[in-house]
Design a protein around this motif. Structure first.
Motif, PDB file in Angstrom:
ATOM      1  N   ASP A  53      46.498  68.374 -31.194  1.00  0.00           N
ATOM      2  CA  ASP A  53      47.688  67.828 -30.503  1.00  0.00           C
ATOM      3  C   ASP A  53      48.086  66.480 -31.102  1.00  0.00           C
ATOM      4  OD1 ASP A  53      47.564  69.975 -28.898  1.00  0.00           O
ATOM      5  OD2 ASP A  53      46.778  68.926 -27.116  1.00  0.00           O
ATOM      6  N   PHE A  54      47.095  65.666 -31.352  1.00  0.00           N
ATOM      7  CA  PHE A  54      47.372  64.311 -31.840  1.00  0.00           C
ATOM      8  C   PHE A  54      47.983  64.356 -33.247  1.00  0.00           C
ATOM      9  CE2 PHE A  54      46.086  60.162 -33.661  1.00  0.00           C
ATOM     10  CZ  PHE A  54      46.659  59.324 -32.718  1.00  0.00           C
ATOM     11  N   VAL A  55      47.420  65.214 -34.085  1.00  0.00           N
ATOM     12  CA  VAL A  55      47.924  65.358 -35.451  1.00  0.00           C
ATOM     13  C   VAL A  55      49.382  65.802 -35.426  1.00  0.00           C
ATOM     14  CG1 VAL A  55      47.741  66.834 -37.505  1.00  0.00           C
ATOM     15  CG2 VAL A  55      45.704  65.709 -36.580  1.00  0.00           C
ATOM     16  N   GLU A  56      49.693  66.701 -34.511  1.00  0.00           N
ATOM     17  CA  GLU A  56      51.084  67.161 -34.406  1.00  0.00           C
ATOM     18  C   GLU A  56      51.988  66.045 -33.920  1.00  0.00           C
ATOM     19  OE1 GLU A  56      51.234  70.770 -32.065  1.00  0.00           O
ATOM     20  OE2 GLU A  56      50.012  71.758 -33.618  1.00  0.00           O
ATOM     21  N   LYS A  57      51.537  65.370 -32.877  1.00  0.00           N
ATOM     22  CA  LYS A  57      52.353  64.313 -32.272  1.00  0.00           C
ATOM     23  C   LYS A  57      52.630  63.188 -33.272  1.00  0.00           C
ATOM     24  CE  LYS A  57      51.546  60.831 -29.088  1.00  0.00           C
ATOM     25  NZ  LYS A  57      50.264  60.237 -28.963  1.00  0.00           N
ATOM     26  N   GLU A  58      51.615  62.798 -33.998  1.00  0.00           N
ATOM     27  CA  GLU A  58      51.772  61.682 -34.950  1.00  0.00           C
ATOM     28  C   GLU A  58      52.278  62.155 -36.309  1.00  0.00           C
ATOM     29  OE1 GLU A  58      51.172  58.316 -34.441  1.00  0.00           O
ATOM     30  OE2 GLU A  58      50.911  58.802 -32.319  1.00  0.00           O
ATOM     31  N   GLU A  59      52.468  63.456 -36.432  1.00  0.00           N
ATOM     32  CA  GLU A  59      52.933  64.047 -37.697  1.00  0.00           C
ATOM     33  C   GLU A  59      52.061  63.613 -38.881  1.00  0.00           C
ATOM     34  OE1 GLU A  59      57.105  63.165 -37.966  1.00  0.00           O
ATOM     35  OE2 GLU A  59      57.533  64.191 -36.081  1.00  0.00           O
ATOM     36  N   ILE A  60      50.771  63.815 -38.714  1.00  0.00           N
ATOM     37  CA  ILE A  60      49.843  63.453 -39.779  1.00  0.00           C
ATOM     38  C   ILE A  60      49.719  64.643 -40.742  1.00  0.00           C
ATOM     39  CG2 ILE A  60      47.456  62.774 -40.310  1.00  0.00           C
ATOM     40  CD1 ILE A  60      47.365  61.611 -37.420  1.00  0.00           C
ATOM     41  N   ALA A  61      49.934  64.375 -42.019  1.00  0.00           N
ATOM     42  CA  ALA A  61      49.895  65.451 -43.020  1.00  0.00           C
ATOM     43  C   ALA A  61      48.451  65.762 -43.385  1.00  0.00           C
ATOM     44  CB  ALA A  61      50.693  65.048 -44.248  1.00  0.00           C
ATOM     45  N   ILE A  62      47.777  66.420 -42.441  1.00  0.00           N
ATOM     46  CA  ILE A  62      46.334  66.616 -42.582  1.00  0.00           C
ATOM     47  C   ILE A  62      45.992  67.567 -43.728  1.00  0.00           C
ATOM     48  CG2 ILE A  62      46.197  68.468 -40.844  1.00  0.00           C
ATOM     49  CD1 ILE A  62      43.592  67.072 -39.862  1.00  0.00           C
ATOM     50  N   GLU A  63      46.892  68.503 -43.989  1.00  0.00           N
ATOM     51  CA  GLU A  63      46.593  69.509 -45.026  1.00  0.00           C
ATOM     52  C   GLU A  63      46.610  68.905 -46.432  1.00  0.00           C
ATOM     53  OE1 GLU A  63      50.747  69.033 -44.301  1.00  0.00           O
ATOM     54  OE2 GLU A  63      49.149  69.514 -42.918  1.00  0.00           O
ATOM     55  N   LYS A  64      47.246  67.750 -46.568  1.00  0.00           N
ATOM     56  CA  LYS A  64      47.339  67.127 -47.901  1.00  0.00           C
ATOM     57  C   LYS A  64      46.019  66.525 -48.379  1.00  0.00           C
ATOM     58  CE  LYS A  64      52.170  65.688 -48.478  1.00  0.00           C
ATOM     59  NZ  LYS A  64      52.924  64.588 -47.895  1.00  0.00           N
ATOM     60  N   GLY A  65      45.195  66.095 -47.448  1.00  0.00           N
ATOM     61  CA  GLY A  65      43.928  65.451 -47.817  1.00  0.00           C
ATOM     62  C   GLY A  65      44.175  64.059 -48.394  1.00  0.00           C
ATOM     63  N   GLY A  66      43.094  63.415 -48.827  1.00  0.00           N
ATOM     64  CA  GLY A  66      43.258  62.124 -49.508  1.00  0.00           C
ATOM     65  C   GLY A  66      42.949  60.903 -48.682  1.00  0.00           C
ATOM     66  N   GLY A  67      42.390  61.076 -47.484  1.00  0.00           N
ATOM     67  CA  GLY A  67      41.982  59.911 -46.689  1.00  0.00           C
ATOM     68  C   GLY A  67      40.765  59.232 -47.306  1.00  0.00           C
ATOM     69  N   GLU A  68      40.639  57.934 -47.071  1.00  0.00           N
ATOM     70  CA  GLU A  68      39.455  57.233 -47.584  1.00  0.00           C
ATOM     71  C   GLU A  68      38.973  56.210 -46.561  1.00  0.00           C
ATOM     72  OE1 GLU A  68      39.603  56.051 -51.685  1.00  0.00           O
ATOM     73  OE2 GLU A  68      38.046  54.519 -51.417  1.00  0.00           O
ATOM     74  N   VAL A  69      37.693  56.259 -46.260  1.00  0.00           N
ATOM     75  CA  VAL A  69      37.117  55.370 -45.251  1.00  0.00           C
ATOM     76  C   VAL A  69      35.904  54.657 -45.842  1.00  0.00           C
ATOM     77  CG1 VAL A  69      36.165  55.216 -42.917  1.00  0.00           C
ATOM     78  CG2 VAL A  69      37.877  56.966 -43.432  1.00  0.00           C
ATOM     79  N   TRP A  70      35.872  53.344 -45.691  1.00  0.00           N
ATOM     80  CA  TRP A  70      34.731  52.554 -46.158  1.00  0.00           C
ATOM     81  C   TRP A  70      33.834  52.262 -44.959  1.00  0.00           C
ATOM     82  CZ3 TRP A  70      36.320  48.333 -50.283  1.00  0.00           C
ATOM     83  CH2 TRP A  70      36.884  48.979 -51.389  1.00  0.00           C
ATOM     84  N   LEU A  71      32.550  52.549 -45.123  1.00  0.00           N
ATOM     85  CA  LEU A  71      31.625  52.439 -43.999  1.00  0.00           C
ATOM     86  C   LEU A  71      30.648  51.290 -44.218  1.00  0.00           C
ATOM     87  CD1 LEU A  71      30.646  56.215 -43.926  1.00  0.00           C
ATOM     88  CD2 LEU A  71      32.529  55.143 -42.719  1.00  0.00           C
ATOM     89  N   GLY A  72      30.592  50.383 -43.252  1.00  0.00           N
ATOM     90  CA  GLY A  72      29.632  49.285 -43.327  1.00  0.00           C
ATOM     91  C   GLY A  72      28.764  49.276 -42.080  1.00  0.00           C
ATOM     92  N   ARG A  73      27.624  48.606 -42.175  1.00  0.00           N
ATOM     93  CA  ARG A  73      26.751  48.499 -40.999  1.00  0.00           C
ATOM     94  C   ARG A  73      26.007  47.182 -41.052  1.00  0.00           C
ATOM     95  NH1 ARG A  73      21.354  50.011 -42.615  1.00  0.00           N
ATOM     96  NH2 ARG A  73      21.396  50.907 -44.708  1.00  0.00           N
TER      97      ARG A  73
END
Ligand code: 16G
Ligand code: ZN
Length: 538
Positions: free
Chosen positions: A111-131
């Motif tokens: 639902d959220f992806v639809e509402k925010e119109e996130i192009a999820i099928e395109k891929g390409g997200g990047e997340v840096w993880l620290g701790r």
């Protein structure tokens, strides 16, 4: 679809524990570390979506519970700007963290992806993880990685053990196309610190040793690295975590500020020395010294308000040197209701604009951005100085106009160096410490002299356990309670009984309690006012 299958499959690995209700709160999710795997995994998914939503800009995910006990942990997200996750996404964070089954989780995401119109099928997200250094950090980081990668085509980059502000800085730098590794972070601090040292008119003082309480956490560890690159700073680091001490236990900025007693490892032998404390993830900084009349346990505290006042004074001085043009700069200060009244009077006497924000960094940051130079601090030691893009480019232009070595040129160069030194993303104990140290050297001041800028009004904080803290609703600046009905009148009646009395109540954003703050002209009065207001809350 494969995307749905991917999330369904990975979420089976992270069932939600029974009977926990989590909330993103003031600064992310926090709980006992044993309860958090499913939450961190889900925040991993959210971070990938956030990155995708912002054209694959890099998003940061930090695993820390700051000043809380070592068995706790937490998770928060840095937006691509280096600031806190947009508040518009917080309700979604709450929803997915509490989704009771993989099916519910998937449907919320869909639902959220639809509402925010996130192009999820395109891929390409990047997340840096620290701790931070918590023992549970590594296991939680693995959960975050799986969450990030379960959004197909998104990558998780483990950037290792960091302070919270380091991660925010790196995320911001990377998205601006700048050098963004941890060594770049250190190099930036070292260069701008040296630049400010070189711009000190005359070396008025011999540099005395600074004693640093590292809270047995990541900050002390990073300071040990940084120290190796710096001259003109002599710092002895205690509570590094290597000598058997426990993270945040009887140590650290939160402890020193709330209890107003010396941290472990400090005592009567240190009377009069300049001391500083970091919190567990090094986004808070306070200074203190042990007065000679104490038996070695009481401290004279220089809190976030005192740091803010020192910064304001220095910046104002540079603007004055620049002259009429400098006076055009809108220099402002952001505080919370917790700011000591004496500090507010002090900055007002400097003719600075002072505004108040709700507790929590994101609220202060937002208001500070409205100035050309906005200084914000919470009394607890979290704060920084924000320079607007337009003011910065004005400064850089002036650096070319004024002749090198002139007073005006030096003043402009100092301001540019401050903007590089002080973390533009969030409050940062390491960079804050370097700025305090350089200003003290510039002024030729001891910690005692700095403390004399103004005298704090005596204050007291207490917390009251209540069945439902949400029954207390305050104004946006938290100075007055709107609910329960009538309580503010009762508080006002108490305040009236005291000279320089001030008090307020607010529901905590991190614990199940209502907090009470009181100030008055004597400590006895502040205590008594706090207690009588607490009685009203019960
Ligand atoms: C969080 C906030 C801190 C605030 C504190 C208040 C961030 C990064 N941290 O630690 O700024 O002072 O909460 O806690 O925003 P309270 O609501 O329990 O009093
Ligand atoms: Zn912290």
């Amino acid at each position: 679809e494969t995307q749905i299958a991917s999330i369904l499959k990975s979420s089976e690995l992270y069932p939600i524990p029974q009977s926990v209700k989590l909330s993103y709160g003031t600064a992310g999710f926090r709980a006992d570390a044993s309860l958090l795997e499913s939450t961190v995994y889900r925040v991993g998914i959210l971070s990938s979506l956030r990155s995708l939503n912002l054209k694959s800009s890099i998003v940061g995910l930090m695993i820390t519970a700051s000043h809380n006990k070592v068995s706790d942990n937490g998770v928060k997200v840095s937006d691509p700007s280096g600031g806190m996750l947009s508040q518009e996404w917080e309700p979604f964070a709450d929803q997915i963290a509490n989704a009771s089954s993989p099916r519910e989780l998937v449907s919320l995401i869909k639902d959220f992806v639809e509402k925010e119109e996130i192009a999820i099928e395109k891929g390409g997200g990047e997340v840096w993880l620290g701790r931070d250094t918590r023992p549970s950090g590594e296991r939680l980081l693995r959960a975050a990685e799986i969450g990030v990668r379960s959004v197909l085509g998104s990558v998780a980059v483990d950037v290792g053990v960091l302070t919270t502000p380091q991660l925010h800085w790196m995320v911001r730098a990377k998205n601006k196309g700048l050098k963004a590794t941890e060594s770049d972070y250190f190099e930036n601090l070292v260069t701008s610190f040296k630049c400010l040292i070189d711009l000190i008119p005359v070396n008025k003082v011999e540099i005395s040793t600074l004693l640093l309480d590292g809270a047995n956490g990541v900050g002390g560890m990073k300071m040990e690295v940084l120290r190796g690159f710096l001259s003109n700073l002599d710092v002895e680091i205690r509570n590094t975590g290597r000598d058997g001490g426990v993270l945040n236990e009887g140590v650290g900025a939160d402890f020193v500020q709330k209890e107003k007693v010396v941290p472990l490892g400090f005592g009567v032998k240190d009377v009069g020395m300049r001391c500083a404390s970091f919190d567990g993830d090094a986004d808070r900084l306070v200074y203190f010294y042990i007065p000679s009349e104490s038996c070695g346990d009481k401290v004279e505290l220089l809190d976030g308000d005192k740091i803010l006042s020192l910064f304001a004074l220095y910046i104002k001085e540079q603007l004055n040197i620049i002259g009429d043009e400098g006076k055009q700069c809108r220099l402002g200060v952001v505080q919370t209701a917790y700011a000591n009244g004496a500090s507010t009077d002090y900055v007002k006497e400097m003719w600075l604009e002072v505004v108040f924000a709700k507790t929590g960094v994101k609220h202060l940051h937002e208001k500070a951005e409205e100035f050309d130079v906005g200084i914000y601090f919470e009394a607890n030691g979290h704060g920084t100085i924000l320079f607007s893009e337009s003011f910065l480019s004005w400064l850089v232009g002036k650096q070319k106009d004024y002749s090198e070595g002139s007073d005006k040129h030096n003043a402009v160069s100092r301001l540019v160096a401050v903007s590089n030194l002080i973390n533009q993303a969030v409050g940062d104990a390491l960079s804050g410490l370097l700025l305090v140290e350089v200003i003290l050297q510039h002024m030729g001041w001891s910690v005692q002299k700095w403390n004399e800028l103004y005298k704090d009004l005596p204050s007291r904080q207490v917390k009251v356990e209540v069945p439902d803290r949400t029954a207390v609703v305050t104004t946006s600046e938290e100075t007055e309670a709107l609910k329960p009905l009538g309580i503010q009148d009762a508080i006002n009646a108490e305040i009236k009984k005291y000279q320089h009395g001030r008090a307020f109540i607010r529901p905590s954003g991190t614990e199940d309690v209502v907090r009470v703050y009181a100030e008055a002209s004597t400590q006895e009065d502040a205590d008594s006012l706090a207690n009588s207001v607490a009685q009203l809350v019960k």
